[in-house]
Write a protein that holds these residues in place. Sequence first.
Motif, PDB file in Angstrom:
ATOM      1  N   LEU A  63       5.912   9.544 124.154  1.00 49.45           N
ATOM      2  CA  LEU A  63       7.439   9.661 123.974  1.00 49.45           C
ATOM      3  C   LEU A  63       8.252  10.254 124.743  1.00 49.45           C
ATOM      4  O   LEU A  63       7.843  10.986 125.761  1.00 49.45           O
ATOM      5  CB  LEU A  63       7.570  10.426 122.686  1.00 49.45           C
ATOM      6  N   PHE A  64       9.445   9.749 124.987  1.00 49.57           N
ATOM      7  CA  PHE A  64      10.390  10.065 125.858  1.00 49.57           C
ATOM      8  C   PHE A  64      11.659  10.675 124.895  1.00 49.57           C
ATOM      9  O   PHE A  64      12.223   9.650 124.272  1.00 49.57           O
ATOM     10  CB  PHE A  64      11.107   8.868 126.715  1.00 49.57           C
ATOM     11  N   LYS A  65      12.202  11.755 125.064  1.00 50.96           N
ATOM     12  CA  LYS A  65      12.922  12.516 124.202  1.00 50.96           C
ATOM     13  C   LYS A  65      14.050  13.292 125.173  1.00 50.96           C
ATOM     14  O   LYS A  65      13.547  13.724 125.859  1.00 50.96           O
ATOM     15  CB  LYS A  65      12.116  13.185 123.180  1.00 50.96           C
ATOM     16  N   PRO A  66      15.269  13.392 124.508  1.00 53.86           N
ATOM     17  CA  PRO A  66      16.204  14.205 125.362  1.00 53.86           C
ATOM     18  C   PRO A  66      16.134  15.562 125.073  1.00 53.86           C
ATOM     19  O   PRO A  66      16.529  16.218 125.886  1.00 53.86           O
ATOM     20  CB  PRO A  66      17.575  13.462 124.638  1.00 53.86           C
ATOM     21  N   THR A  67      15.500  16.155 124.129  1.00 58.93           N
ATOM     22  CA  THR A  67      15.424  17.427 123.871  1.00 58.93           C
ATOM     23  C   THR A  67      14.015  17.835 123.252  1.00 58.93           C
ATOM     24  O   THR A  67      13.105  17.092 122.642  1.00 58.93           O
ATOM     25  CB  THR A  67      16.374  17.908 122.571  1.00 58.93           C
ATOM     26  N   GLU A  68      13.641  19.298 123.578  1.00 56.88           N
ATOM     27  CA  GLU A  68      12.424  19.927 123.230  1.00 56.88           C
ATOM     28  C   GLU A  68      12.415  19.656 121.694  1.00 56.88           C
ATOM     29  O   GLU A  68      11.196  19.434 121.134  1.00 56.88           O
ATOM     30  CB  GLU A  68      12.368  21.045 123.672  1.00 56.88           C
ATOM     31  N   ALA A  69      13.393  19.957 120.964  1.00 59.18           N
ATOM     32  CA  ALA A  69      13.367  20.163 119.446  1.00 59.18           C
ATOM     33  C   ALA A  69      13.146  18.793 119.002  1.00 59.18           C
ATOM     34  O   ALA A  69      12.070  18.575 118.085  1.00 59.18           O
ATOM     35  CB  ALA A  69      14.735  20.558 118.805  1.00 59.18           C
ATOM     36  N   GLU A  70      13.631  17.634 119.546  1.00 62.53           N
ATOM     37  CA  GLU A  70      13.308  16.122 119.057  1.00 62.53           C
ATOM     38  C   GLU A  70      11.918  15.871 119.340  1.00 62.53           C
ATOM     39  O   GLU A  70      11.152  15.143 118.600  1.00 62.53           O
ATOM     40  CB  GLU A  70      14.340  15.419 119.799  1.00 62.53           C
ATOM     41  N   ALA A  71      11.413  16.184 120.442  1.00 66.81           N
ATOM     42  CA  ALA A  71       9.948  15.903 120.889  1.00 66.81           C
ATOM     43  C   ALA A  71       9.134  16.769 119.861  1.00 66.81           C
ATOM     44  O   ALA A  71       8.116  16.142 119.487  1.00 66.81           O
ATOM     45  CB  ALA A  71       9.734  16.227 122.226  1.00 66.81           C
ATOM     46  N   LEU A  72       9.108  18.024 119.541  1.00 64.08           N
ATOM     47  CA  LEU A  72       8.470  18.701 118.695  1.00 64.08           C
ATOM     48  C   LEU A  72       8.374  18.273 117.263  1.00 64.08           C
ATOM     49  O   LEU A  72       7.421  18.027 116.668  1.00 64.08           O
ATOM     50  CB  LEU A  72       9.109  20.267 118.641  1.00 64.08           C
ATOM     51  N   ASP A  73       9.694  17.711 116.685  1.00 69.24           N
ATOM     52  CA  ASP A  73       9.664  17.226 115.344  1.00 69.24           C
ATOM     53  C   ASP A  73       8.814  15.862 115.251  1.00 69.24           C
ATOM     54  O   ASP A  73       8.117  15.717 114.425  1.00 69.24           O
ATOM     55  CB  ASP A  73      11.144  16.918 115.236  1.00 69.24           C
ATOM     56  N   ARG A  74       9.136  15.221 116.342  1.00 69.22           N
ATOM     57  CA  ARG A  74       8.258  13.663 116.363  1.00 69.22           C
ATOM     58  C   ARG A  74       6.750  13.952 116.640  1.00 69.22           C
ATOM     59  O   ARG A  74       6.063  13.476 115.774  1.00 69.22           O
ATOM     60  CB  ARG A  74       8.622  12.676 117.491  1.00 69.22           C
TER      61      ARG A  74
END
Length: 123
Positions: free
Chosen positions: A106-117
């Motif tokens: 995954l490529f995510k803009p924030t750490e929070a979004e990456a963690l949630d996913r």
Amino acid sequence: MKIVIDQRNDSKVAIVHSEAIIINNVNDALDLMADVHYNNGCSKMILREEQLTGDFFELRTRLAGEILQKYTNYKMKLAIVGDFSGVTSKSLKDFIYECNQGDNVLFKPTEAEALDRLHRIAI
């Protein structure tokens, strides 16, 4: 380099902290994956864009493909956090888009979004 574990219920994600580039080649990526898996008990990890050599994002080098294939083969889920909104390469944009359609990379803009996913992905 420091690895911090974020745990939600039975899901564990390794967040790799480093000010330096830690992946310059396939062997670096394999060493990191082994560390995260065997020393920290995680099958999911987060890296920041700056922790990867620039060659990773030059698709013609094939470095990204080699590394991501190894991670997929060994069932390591990976999120790369960074600002990819300014990417001008059509092939890199397409690559990021295709990766984000699946659950392996995954490529995510924030750490929070990456963690949630990552926490929503079953291993």
